[in-house]
Design a protein around this motif. Sequence first.
Motif, PDB file in Angstrom:
ATOM      1  N   VAL A  87       0.845  -1.193   0.000  1.00 13.90           N
ATOM      2  CA  VAL A  87       0.000   0.000   0.000  1.00 13.90           C
ATOM      3  C   VAL A  87       0.878   1.240   0.000  1.00 13.90           C
ATOM      4  N   VAL A  88       0.483   2.237  -0.790  1.00 11.20           N
ATOM      5  CA  VAL A  88       1.045   3.580  -0.666  1.00 11.20           C
ATOM      6  C   VAL A  88       0.055   4.420   0.133  1.00 11.20           C
ATOM      7  N   PHE A  89       0.521   4.961   1.249  1.00  7.20           N
ATOM      8  CA  PHE A  89      -0.285   5.856   2.071  1.00  7.20           C
ATOM      9  C   PHE A  89       0.116   7.290   1.751  1.00  7.20           C
ATOM     10  N   ALA A  90      -0.859   8.095   1.368  1.00  5.19           N
ATOM     11  CA  ALA A  90      -0.607   9.480   0.982  1.00  5.19           C
ATOM     12  C   ALA A  90      -1.378  10.401   1.929  1.00  5.19           C
ATOM     13  N   ASP A  91      -0.658  11.230   2.662  1.00  6.05           N
ATOM     14  CA  ASP A  91      -1.273  12.121   3.656  1.00  6.05           C
ATOM     15  C   ASP A  91      -1.263  13.546   3.117  1.00  6.05           C
ATOM     16  N   GLU A  92      -2.415  14.016   2.636  1.00  8.55           N
ATOM     17  CA  GLU A  92      -2.548  15.356   2.053  1.00  8.55           C
ATOM     18  C   GLU A  92      -1.405  15.615   1.050  1.00  8.55           C
ATOM     19  N   PRO A  93      -1.224  14.745   0.062  1.00  9.69           N
ATOM     20  CA  PRO A  93      -0.032  14.840  -0.798  1.00  9.69           C
ATOM     21  C   PRO A  93       0.031  16.094  -1.654  1.00  9.69           C
ATOM     22  N   THR A  94      -1.087  16.799  -1.813  1.00 11.26           N
ATOM     23  CA  THR A  94      -1.083  18.023  -2.625  1.00 11.26           C
ATOM     24  C   THR A  94      -1.146  19.284  -1.776  1.00 11.26           C
ATOM     25  N   GLY A  95      -1.034  19.139  -0.467  1.00  9.04           N
ATOM     26  CA  GLY A  95      -1.231  20.264   0.438  1.00  9.04           C
ATOM     27  C   GLY A  95      -0.250  21.407   0.250  1.00  9.04           C
ATOM     28  N   ASN A  96       0.965  21.103  -0.207  1.00 10.03           N
ATOM     29  CA  ASN A  96       1.983  22.143  -0.394  1.00 10.03           C
ATOM     30  C   ASN A  96       2.219  22.477  -1.861  1.00 10.03           C
ATOM     31  N   LEU A  97       1.279  22.084  -2.728  1.00  8.57           N
ATOM     32  CA  LEU A  97       1.461  22.283  -4.164  1.00  8.57           C
ATOM     33  C   LEU A  97       0.429  23.254  -4.715  1.00  8.57           C
ATOM     34  N   ASP A  98       0.796  23.936  -5.808  1.00 11.50           N
ATOM     35  CA  ASP A  98      -0.205  24.741  -6.508  1.00 11.50           C
ATOM     36  C   ASP A  98      -1.181  23.795  -7.213  1.00 11.50           C
ATOM     37  N   SER A  99      -2.281  24.345  -7.712  1.00 12.93           N
ATOM     38  CA  SER A  99      -3.354  23.502  -8.243  1.00 12.93           C
ATOM     39  C   SER A  99      -2.889  22.656  -9.428  1.00 12.93           C
ATOM     40  N   ARG A 100      -2.044  23.217 -10.287  1.00 14.92           N
ATOM     41  CA  ARG A 100      -1.583  22.465 -11.445  1.00 14.92           C
ATOM     42  C   ARG A 100      -0.692  21.298 -11.031  1.00 14.92           C
ATOM     43  N   SER A 101       0.287  21.579 -10.169  1.00 13.15           N
ATOM     44  CA  SER A 101       1.182  20.516  -9.707  1.00 13.15           C
ATOM     45  C   SER A 101       0.398  19.468  -8.921  1.00 13.15           C
ATOM     46  N   GLY A 102      -0.563  19.925  -8.125  1.00 14.26           N
ATOM     47  CA  GLY A 102      -1.389  18.997  -7.357  1.00 14.26           C
ATOM     48  C   GLY A 102      -2.167  18.056  -8.260  1.00 14.26           C
ATOM     49  N   ALA A 103      -2.752  18.605  -9.320  1.00 13.42           N
ATOM     50  CA  ALA A 103      -3.508  17.776 -10.258  1.00 13.42           C
ATOM     51  C   ALA A 103      -2.601  16.757 -10.937  1.00 13.42           C
ATOM     52  N   GLU A 104      -1.374  17.162 -11.248  1.00 14.55           N
ATOM     53  CA  GLU A 104      -0.436  16.235 -11.888  1.00 14.55           C
ATOM     54  C   GLU A 104      -0.069  15.094 -10.949  1.00 14.55           C
ATOM     55  N   VAL A 105       0.181  15.394  -9.671  1.00 13.87           N
ATOM     56  CA  VAL A 105       0.532  14.353  -8.706  1.00 13.87           C
ATOM     57  C   VAL A 105      -0.646  13.404  -8.499  1.00 13.87           C
ATOM     58  N   LEU A 106      -1.853  13.938  -8.402  1.00 12.84           N
ATOM     59  CA  LEU A 106      -3.039  13.086  -8.240  1.00 12.84           C
ATOM     60  C   LEU A 106      -3.243  12.193  -9.466  1.00 12.84           C
ATOM     61  N   GLY A 107      -3.004  12.748 -10.639  1.00 13.53           N
ATOM     62  CA  GLY A 107      -3.090  11.953 -11.852  1.00 13.53           C
ATOM     63  C   GLY A 107      -2.076  10.823 -11.867  1.00 13.53           C
ATOM     64  N   LEU A 108      -0.887  11.089 -11.336  1.00 16.55           N
ATOM     65  CA  LEU A 108       0.149  10.066 -11.278  1.00 16.55           C
ATOM     66  C   LEU A 108      -0.199   8.984 -10.253  1.00 16.55           C
ATOM     67  N   LEU A 109      -0.783   9.370  -9.129  1.00 17.32           N
ATOM     68  CA  LEU A 109      -1.264   8.378  -8.166  1.00 17.32           C
ATOM     69  C   LEU A 109      -2.316   7.488  -8.814  1.00 17.32           C
ATOM     70  N   ARG A 110      -3.248   8.119  -9.541  1.00 14.61           N
ATOM     71  CA  ARG A 110      -4.288   7.390 -10.245  1.00 14.61           C
ATOM     72  C   ARG A 110      -3.677   6.428 -11.271  1.00 14.61           C
ATOM     73  N   ALA A 111      -2.677   6.905 -11.999  1.00 18.24           N
ATOM     74  CA  ALA A 111      -2.025   6.067 -13.001  1.00 18.24           C
ATOM     75  C   ALA A 111      -1.296   4.890 -12.355  1.00 18.24           C
ATOM     76  N   SER A 112      -0.734   5.079 -11.175  1.00 23.97           N
ATOM     77  CA  SER A 112      -0.035   3.980 -10.498  1.00 23.97           C
ATOM     78  C   SER A 112      -0.993   2.848 -10.155  1.00 23.97           C
ATOM     79  N   VAL A 113      -2.250   3.195  -9.902  1.00 21.79           N
ATOM     80  CA  VAL A 113      -3.280   2.180  -9.627  1.00 21.79           C
ATOM     81  C   VAL A 113      -3.647   1.456 -10.916  1.00 21.79           C
ATOM     82  N   ARG A 114      -3.924   2.213 -11.960  1.00 23.71           N
ATOM     83  CA  ARG A 114      -4.387   1.626 -13.220  1.00 23.71           C
ATOM     84  C   ARG A 114      -3.284   0.862 -13.950  1.00 23.71           C
ATOM     85  N   GLU A 115      -2.070   1.394 -13.957  1.00 25.11           N
ATOM     86  CA  GLU A 115      -1.012   0.826 -14.780  1.00 25.11           C
ATOM     87  C   GLU A 115      -0.065  -0.110 -14.025  1.00 25.11           C
ATOM     88  N   LEU A 116       0.088   0.101 -12.714  1.00 25.91           N
ATOM     89  CA  LEU A 116       1.000  -0.723 -11.928  1.00 25.91           C
ATOM     90  C   LEU A 116       0.277  -1.648 -10.957  1.00 25.91           C
TER      91      LEU A 116
END
Length: 249
Positions: free
Chosen positions: A169-198
């Motif tokens: 399991v990867v546990f993510a605690d407010e992983p976008t809390g210190n990011l701007d909206s664009r960077s936050g969306a990119e990180v969330l998309g990558l988390l989503r991709a790790s589920v679908r692709e890995l």
Amino acid sequence: MGERDVRAAAVSAVDLVKVYGSGSAAVRALDGVSVAFGRAAFTAIMGPSGSGKSTLMHCLAGLDTATSGRVVLGGVEVTALSDVALTKVRLERVGFVFQSFNLLPELTAVENIRLPLELAGRAVERALFDRLATTLGIADRLGHRPAELSGGQQQRVALMRALLSRPEVVFADEPTGNLDSRSGAEVLGLLRASVRELGQTVVMVTHDPVAASYADRVVLLADGRLAGEVLDPTPDRVATALGHVGAGR
């Protein structure tokens, strides 16, 4: 929730109780929580301030000890382990992505990424390393120290560090809390991709309905107890559910 469900899940809590303090000053942060998190799924944990969402994640990840109840991770009952065995589980079977990145400033990105595997005495899978570096867009930044990276790049380094060990399991605690909206969306998309692709399992604590909408499922807490869930979440559905939870307190 039967024992078969508990063992089949990536991580489960069974009648989990966490009490801080004692006597009249005791605070019951978790009050008999039973919940399972499926494999290769992205689940968000949400709730009002003080609902117990961070406490639940910390107990699931072995960062905090429960007062009573059980946590089963990858078929192993972590609440029954010694401190030494629990440390081994955290190193080998759990990945972490925090709001504050938690990168060592004196190490380069690649040294930060490899550190957990080195501590666990495990070799780096070169093919996976190269794939993650390319997918996360940091292949050309691996020789840089954290101070030379943007916030979004630092969080990508932290995400690669978490994924490289192929954790249960990867546990993510407010992983976008210190990011701007664009960077936050990119990180969330990558988390989503790790589920679908890995086929990775991700459990994320967040207060943001937009962030939660990247998940497959949202688990709601209030006053240390389960307060419902949202399947196939959208920002509006999550915000509405949170409003109902808050109104019912």
